[in-house]
Structures are given as structure tokens and as C-alpha cells.
Scaffold this active site. Structure first.
Site, PDB file in Angstrom:
ATOM      1  N   ASP A   9      41.713  42.808  41.021  1.00 28.57           N
ATOM      2  CA  ASP A   9      41.567  42.871  39.568  1.00 28.57           C
ATOM      3  C   ASP A   9      40.162  42.450  39.101  1.00 28.57           C
ATOM      4  O   ASP A   9      39.304  43.297  38.887  1.00 28.57           O
ATOM      5  CB  ASP A   9      42.649  42.032  38.897  1.00 28.57           C
ATOM      6  N   ASP A  10      39.945  41.161  38.884  1.00 27.63           N
ATOM      7  CA  ASP A  10      38.641  40.608  38.485  1.00 27.63           C
ATOM      8  C   ASP A  10      38.411  39.374  39.356  1.00 27.63           C
ATOM      9  O   ASP A  10      38.516  38.238  38.876  1.00 27.63           O
ATOM     10  CB  ASP A  10      38.646  40.214  37.001  1.00 27.63           C
ATOM     11  N   HIS A  70      37.958  45.869  38.269  1.00 26.77           N
ATOM     12  CA  HIS A  70      37.009  46.117  37.190  1.00 26.77           C
ATOM     13  C   HIS A  70      35.624  45.727  37.683  1.00 26.77           C
ATOM     14  O   HIS A  70      35.414  44.587  38.112  1.00 26.77           O
ATOM     15  CB  HIS A  70      37.382  45.300  35.956  1.00 26.77           C
ATOM     16  N   HIS A 123      46.992  50.447  32.485  1.00 24.97           N
ATOM     17  CA  HIS A 123      47.424  49.054  32.504  1.00 24.97           C
ATOM     18  C   HIS A 123      48.709  48.931  31.676  1.00 24.97           C
ATOM     19  O   HIS A 123      48.738  49.333  30.506  1.00 24.97           O
ATOM     20  CB  HIS A 123      46.367  48.151  31.885  1.00 24.97           C
ATOM     21  N   GLU A 182      51.835  43.831  32.188  1.00 26.28           N
ATOM     22  CA  GLU A 182      51.102  42.625  32.592  1.00 26.28           C
ATOM     23  C   GLU A 182      51.298  41.586  31.486  1.00 26.28           C
ATOM     24  O   GLU A 182      52.157  40.727  31.586  1.00 26.28           O
ATOM     25  CB  GLU A 182      49.624  42.943  32.804  1.00 26.28           C
ATOM     26  N   HIS A 224      42.408  48.681  42.326  1.00 28.83           N
ATOM     27  CA  HIS A 224      42.359  48.117  40.975  1.00 28.83           C
ATOM     28  C   HIS A 224      41.347  46.976  40.935  1.00 28.83           C
ATOM     29  O   HIS A 224      41.654  45.832  41.271  1.00 28.83           O
ATOM     30  CB  HIS A 224      43.750  47.599  40.574  1.00 28.83           C
TER      31      HIS A 224
END
Length: 322
Positions: A270-271, A13, A189, A192, A11
Site C-alpha cells: 500500500d504505502d 501508491h 479502492h 477499507e 497495490h
């Protein structure tokens, strides 16, 4: 702390993994002012909505296929340096269109970056095409249709991301039907920003193999049991969850509770630079904040490979590397 362990990430981006130094160089290359969003080597945002705004603004400095090849190669090299053997990158064809590059050139650039990284370090990577729910159902269907016709072998999954509070999962069901029909792995997603109900909706409507985040399922014990029974894999990103205040601290984060309840979990970043983290830090947190042993962390990694959207030959080759 976990430098000796092999790592897997399901996961992440792609634009959200952009190193600030590379972004600054790109901004200078195109004479784009990002000073409001990038200060002293740090991306600037204050809540989920402003994070999305910052993410979109930062993404604007990557404009050509070569820019995307460089971004992809740079991030995968960073992963390989800490022992990562496999990565799945979340990409958006719509983004390629919005910046005037076009979806094909955008994806081709990313694929070239994957090729270079594999050649240099041996890291394997695949792409998950994502629809962004804050652009509406038609946009998300368009992303699924692109994945269906693109004939890009590295595209192996489909996802729904973006503003989780916009619409219900059912609004985007057709996109997942398109992706399912062509054999793409499904992840979404949920759980969250929104609560346990969003995870239940995802299970009911999409029947995904995996859920991105999914951690707020902990609010519903019956739902946790359902996840365990189904074998649905959660792509858990603890550092992101704390940065976005999904949970106030790691002591209250449910990663260990979910695993002990029999839910299949993995760890991702994630990011990463947006959340002051990295995949290495996430693995280190698994040991330091959650108390997982090396053997337990290896099991999280195996779960990641078992749930990866790859062919069986690649899966077995990856498992043999742990």
C-alpha cells in the site's frame, strides 16, 4: 523468513512508497520544511484524514521528471532486492498537474525509473492511473481521459483512490466507462475505511477485475460468496489495515478467512514507509501471522500474476519465474 520466495505487488501508491531518507534529501534540495510530517525518519500522521494530508505534503518534495525517475527506480530496486519480479504502481496525473510539472512529464519520469530498474534487475512494472475521489468526479473523469489519450504503453490500469467516505461509486462511473472502453484493467479502492456496502457498490457499478483492499467484505457472508463466484481479486494490504485500524490486530484480520472462503487474494504493501511495513514484511506476515505455507504463499503470488494488468506474453514469462 520468505527471502527465498518470489514476490509480486499489485497495490502500491508511488508517492506512498517514498523512502523517508530520499524524501528528506529531496526536501533539503528544494528547501521545503517537512519537519511536521517527517520526524526521526518516520512519517507522522494519526488518522486517515491526517495520513492523506501527510501523504500530500511529502509528495511536494518530488517536483521534476528526474525526481520521479529516481523515486521509481529507488523503490523498484528495493523490491527487486527482496525477490520481487513484478510491481504495479498507482500514479496520479492530477498530482503532476498540481505540482506544476504536468501529467506527461510526471508519467515520463516514472516510466524512465521503470526502464532503469528493469535494466538493472529485470523487475517488470506497470502503471495504474488513479483518480482521487476527494477531488470530485470531474477530476476523476479527467484522470481517465488522460489515460485514454496519453499513449503510454506502461499505463495498463485505472483505479479510484482517496477519501473513501466521499461520494458513492456511482458518482465516478463515467470515469470507469472511459477506462473500460480503451481496454484498461479496472480496480477500485473499496471495503477499507467503509464497510461491505462499498464493495457491493463497486461490484454493481464498476464490475472491476480487482478491488483494492476489499477486506471489509468479510462483514457480509453473501458478499464474500459473490466475490468468490465472480473470481474478483482482492489486493489485500494487512500491514496497512492494522496501521489504519481497519482491524485491531492480525488475529482479527480476515485474509485467511477470505482465502478459505474461495476469494482470490494477493498481498501488497500500500504505502509501505507510512505504515512501517514493506512488501517483504507483508510476505513474512503471511507466514508468521496468518500461517500460510510456502506453497500457499506461492499461490498468492501466482494469483497476483494471473490478475496483473499485462499482456499474455509477459504474464506467462512472469509465471515461469516462480
Amino acid at each position: 523468513m520468505t527471502s527465498h520466495l518470489k514476490k509480486v505487488e499489485l497495490h502500491c501508491h508511488l508517492e506512498g512508497a517514498a523512502p523517508p531518507a530520499l524524501t528528506l534529501a529531496q526536501a533539503r534540495k528544494y528547501n521545503i520544511d517537512v519537519s511536521e510530517y517527517l520526524k526521526d525518519g518516520t512519517y507522522v500522521w494519526h488518522d486517515f484524514a491526517s495520513f492523506l494530508e501527510c501523504y500530500d505534503k511529502i509528495s511536494e518534495v518530488y517536483k521534476s521528471a528526474e525526481d520521479y525517475a529516481l523515486l521509481t527506480e529507488t523503490y523498484l530496486a528495493e523490491l527487486a532486492d527482496v525477490g520481487t519480479i513484478y510491481s504495479e504502481l498507482i500514479v496520479s496525473p492530477d498530482h503532476g498537474k498540481r505540482i506544476g510539472l504536468g501529467a506527461d512529464a510526471y508519467i515520463d519520469g516514472v516510466c524512465e525509473g521503470i526502464r532503469r530498474a528493469r535494466e538493472t534487475s529485470g523487475i517488470e512494472a506497470r502503471l495504474i492511473v488513479t483518480g482521487e475521489r476527494h477531488f470530485g468526479p470531474d477530476s476523476v473523469v479527467g484522470a481517465a481521459e488522460y489515460a485514454a489519450k496519453a499513449q503510454k504503453p506502461l499505463i495498463t490500469g485505472f483505479n479510484l483512490a482517496g477519501e473513501e467516505r466521499m461520494g458513492r461509486v456511482a458518482d465516478y462511473a463515467r470515469a470507469f466507462d472511459i477506462a473500460r472502453d480503451i481496454g484498461l484493467g479496472l480496480t477500485i479502492h473499496a471495503g477499507e475505511v467503509c464497510g461491505a456496502f462499498s464493495v457491493a457498490d463497486a461490484l454493481d457499478v464498476v464490475r472491476p477485475a480487482r478491488i483494492g483492499h476489499g477486506v471489509r467484505a468479510i462483514e457480509d457472508s453473501a458478499l464474500v460468496s459473490r466475490l468468490a463466484d465472480l473470481g474478483t481479486v482482492l489486493e489485500v494490504c494487512p500491514g496497512s489495515n492494522i496501521a489504519l485500524k481497519v482491524f485491531p490486530d492480525f488475529a482479527s484480520h480476515p485474509l485467511r478467512k477470505l482465502k478459505e472462503a474461495g476469494v482470490r487474494v494477493t498481498i501488497s504493501s500500500d504505502d509501505p514507509p507510512f505504515f512501517h511495513t514493506s512488501l517483504k514484511r507483508e510476505y513474512d506476515l503471511a507466514a508468521s501471522a496468518f500461517g500460510f505455507s510456502d506453497a500457499e504463499i506461492d499461490q498468492l503470488t501466482r494469483t497476483g500474476i494471473e490478475a496483473a494488468f499485462v499482456d499474455e506474453e509477459t504474464r506467462q514469462a512472469l509465471l515461469a519465474r516462480i
